[in-house]
Design a protein around this motif. Structure first.
Motif, mmCIF file in Angstrom:
data_model
loop_
_atom_site.group_PDB
_atom_site.id
_atom_site.type_symbol
_atom_site.label_atom_id
_atom_site.label_comp_id
_atom_site.label_asym_id
_atom_site.label_seq_id
_atom_site.Cartn_x
_atom_site.Cartn_y
_atom_site.Cartn_z
ATOM 1 N N SER A 288 12.300 7.959 2.474
ATOM 2 C CA SER A 288 12.503 7.738 3.907
ATOM 3 C C SER A 288 13.939 7.330 4.193
ATOM 4 O O SER A 288 14.707 6.980 3.289
ATOM 5 C CB SER A 288 11.559 6.628 4.386
ATOM 6 O OG SER A 288 11.924 5.396 3.763
ATOM 7 N N ARG A 289 14.295 7.348 5.484
ATOM 8 C CA ARG A 289 15.627 6.899 5.877
ATOM 9 C C ARG A 289 15.811 5.422 5.576
ATOM 10 O O ARG A 289 16.922 4.987 5.235
ATOM 11 C CB ARG A 289 15.853 7.173 7.362
ATOM 12 C CG ARG A 289 16.029 8.654 7.670
ATOM 13 C CD ARG A 289 16.239 8.890 9.161
ATOM 14 N NE ARG A 289 16.562 10.280 9.442
ATOM 15 C CZ ARG A 289 15.668 11.248 9.557
ATOM 16 N NH1 ARG A 289 14.360 10.966 9.405
ATOM 17 N NH2 ARG A 289 16.032 12.491 9.812
ATOM 18 N N ARG A 290 14.755 4.652 5.676
ATOM 19 C CA ARG A 290 14.842 3.221 5.352
ATOM 20 C C ARG A 290 15.193 3.029 3.887
ATOM 21 O O ARG A 290 16.072 2.231 3.546
ATOM 22 C CB ARG A 290 13.516 2.526 5.681
ATOM 23 C CG ARG A 290 13.524 1.033 5.366
ATOM 24 C CD ARG A 290 12.196 0.378 5.750
ATOM 25 N NE ARG A 290 12.199 -1.030 5.383
ATOM 26 C CZ ARG A 290 11.910 -1.496 4.180
ATOM 27 N NH1 ARG A 290 11.586 -0.636 3.206
ATOM 28 N NH2 ARG A 290 11.932 -2.795 3.910
ATOM 29 N N PRO A 315 16.901 13.161 4.302
ATOM 30 C CA PRO A 315 15.679 13.522 3.581
ATOM 31 C C PRO A 315 15.827 14.870 2.868
ATOM 32 O O PRO A 315 16.453 15.780 3.389
ATOM 33 C CB PRO A 315 14.624 13.603 4.685
ATOM 34 C CG PRO A 315 15.192 12.798 5.819
ATOM 35 C CD PRO A 315 16.663 12.982 5.736
#
Length: 345
Positions: A288-290, A315
């Motif tokens: 994920s971007r997190r 991603p």
């Protein structure tokens, strides 16, 4: 791809000559592009394709006729309506095809393809160079690592090198000379994919990547995951003590593709830190971007910059709404095809 060369070798060893049809140039909306090849047998059956439809039927017909003449020919097929002096195809465009008679009675042809298959088995990049003279004679070379390792005639190394120097990433290249045509066929250079992590996505991706002609290496410190039972078609499985330092012995170069799909973001961090110090053409990291932001913030402390992070596909994969390991592997494979194809433009 390796199987296509093996099929050529098997035909020759069984005493069967064949015609090899190769697209060396295409313009417009041709169904197949430069590099597509097809074996034509004497009975008109084929292995491979140069696009199907009417053009392929004409190529087969012309190829069967070559068994009588045994002469290599160059031919252009215009994929246009008949009224535009074409062959009656609406797609438009032109296809230039070289049709080579490969004689099973000549031992040099068997020796050439034996060497080529060895290159594939060892993951070695090389070039087949065929020189077709206007008088009907021809010479074959295999050029690898700066050396002529197969030569059907006594020729100075420098003469062969000048042809090898024009090799592009993947395409067949035809060099027209005053008294000959030279076809240069790069082999075993479609890239090696290094997959870090041996989980479910890796397993599906490795299988799919082999089908699209990547050499595949899987790296994971967990032997219970990284093994031949789970990765039967993979070219190489490496089980290091840890991901830390695992890049040190890997021959990663500009033809390498790296996919990071480990079991945790700290392992991703360890692998990405090493990957960014290589010349790999492609680096992709799942997550994920997190998770990506956590990894990047840690790497900034080691001096990595936004320019380094811009090299990373995250991603990973093309956006197709993938959820399952199978779907995610398809999206990653699609992106690998896309970036590999962009090298040829």
């Amino acid at each position: 791809m390796k199987e296509f060369y093996k099929e050529r070798l098997e035909l020759l060893k069984s005493g069967e000559s064949f015609v090899l049809a190769s697209i060396f140039d295409s313009q417009g909306s041709a169904p197949r592009t430069t590099g597509a090849r097809m074996i034509i047998r004497k009975d008109g059956s084929i292995i491979g394709t140069v696009g199907g439809g009417k053009v392929e039927a004409l190529v087969i017909q012309d190829g069967v006729n070559i068994f009588d003449t045994k002469v290599t020919i160059l031919k252009e097929y215009k994929l246009q309506e008949v009224e535009n002096k074409g062959i009656g195809m609406a797609c438009g465009g032109d296809v230039s095809i070289l049709m080579e008679y490969v004689d099973a009675e000549k031992q040099m042809n068997i020796k050439l393809y034996e060497e080529v298959v060895k290159c594939f088995e060892n993951g070695e990049k090389a070039s087949i160079i065929r020189k077709f003279f206007n008088d009907g004679n021809n010479i074959n070379y295999l050029y690898k690592n700066g050396k002529v390792i197969f030569n059907s005639n006594d020729t100075e190394k420098e003469v062969v090198e000048k042809y090898s120097d024009v090799v592009r990433y993947r395409d067949l290249i035809l060099v027209k000379e005053e008294n000959a045509n030279v076809l240069i066929e790069p082999i075993c250079n479609l890239g090696r994919l290094y997959i870090f992590g041996a989980g479910h996505v890796s397993q599906k991706l490795a299988e799919l990547a082999k089908k699209i002609d990547f050499m595949v290496t899987v790296v994971d410190y967990r032997a219970e995951f990284a093994n031949v039972e789970r990765f039967p078609a993979t070219d190489e499985i490496i089980v290091p003590n840890s991901f830390e330092g695992c890049f040190e012995e890997l021959p990663i170069d500009k033809d390498s593709y790296i996919v990071i799909v480990t079991s945790g973001h700290m392992f991703d961090l360890t692998c990405l830190k090493q990957a960014l110090s290589t010349d790999a053409y492609y680096i992709g990291m799942i997550g994920s971007r997190r998770k990506r932001n956590i990894v990047y913030e840690n790497l900034k402390k080691d001096g990595f910059t936004i320019d380094d992070f811009n090299k990373v596909h995250n991603p990973i994969g093309l956006e197709i709404g993938a959820e399952t390991p199978e779907e995610i592997s398809v999206s990653i494979a699609a992106e690998l095809i896309k970036v590999r194809r962009e090298r040829m433009i």
